[in-house]
Design a protein around this motif. Structure first.
Motif, PDB file in Angstrom:
ATOM      1  N   ARG A  60       2.211   1.761  -3.432  1.00 38.11           N
ATOM      2  CA  ARG A  60       1.409   2.375  -4.369  1.00 38.11           C
ATOM      3  C   ARG A  60       0.987   4.026  -4.170  1.00 38.11           C
ATOM      4  O   ARG A  60       1.067   4.752  -5.055  1.00 38.11           O
TER       5      ARG A  60
ATOM      6  N   ASP B  78       0.777  -1.079   0.199  1.00 43.33           N
ATOM      7  CA  ASP B  78      -0.112  -0.034   0.071  1.00 43.33           C
ATOM      8  C   ASP B  78       0.895   1.217  -0.163  1.00 43.33           C
ATOM      9  O   ASP B  78       0.478   2.261  -0.617  1.00 43.33           O
TER      10      ASP B  78
ATOM     11  N   VAL C 257      -2.880   3.385   3.881  1.00 43.01           N
ATOM     12  CA  VAL C 257      -3.346   2.337   4.345  1.00 43.01           C
ATOM     13  C   VAL C 257      -4.776   2.110   4.917  1.00 43.01           C
ATOM     14  O   VAL C 257      -5.449   1.152   5.280  1.00 43.01           O
TER      15      VAL C 257
END
Length: 144
Positions: A53, A50, A85
């Motif tokens: 990204r 996460d 997140v």
């Protein structure tokens, strides 16, 4: 209902990687980070995915595989980590619509949404003012 620890563990991982890199290491493994957080490396890998990204970490495969910061800790805020997140709102409404014929059922969602919007706005403001550098410095200053 249990509290969500994703923001805390992701912040832990970023601070740990930052400190590890300052000690002269290029990359950290998910196993090393997981050991510090006392959790499973799979949990760390999911969170790091996460964070990757979101542009906060980078990963390297093959020989010398591991994770490194994509930005300096001072340029990352807890809001950046939270947004990476914690997809979706902090609080949710009923899973099914309440009875619209009931006076409480009819009015509860708009009232609660206004409250939740204010809480979310305050949370975001507070998270935006704290960098991961602040977190690491406070961690290092905490007596053992």
């Amino acid at each position: 209902m249990s509290a969500n620890s994703r923001l805390t563990i992701a912040s832990h991982a970023l601070a740990w990687i930052g400190l590890y890199q300052r000690q002269g290491h290029e990359v950290a493994t998910s196993e090393q980070i997981a050991s510090s957080a006392n959790t499973n490396p799979v949990v760390i890998r999911r969170l790091l995915g996460d964070l990757r990204r979101a542009g906060l970490v980078e990963s390297r495969r093959g020989v010398g595989a591991g994770w490194s910061l994509a930005r300096e800790l001072g340029s990352m805020t807890l809001l950046d980590v939270y947004e990476a997140v914690e997809p979706g709102p902090l609080f949710a409404m009923h899973r099914t619509a309440p009875d619209q014929e009931c006076v409480v059922g009819h009015g509860i969602q708009p009232v609660m949404q206004r409250v939740y919007d204010g809480v979310e706005q305050t949370l975001r403001k507070e998270l935006a003012r704290v960098t991961l550098e602040d977190v690491l410095q406070d961690v290092l200053a905490t007596p053992r």
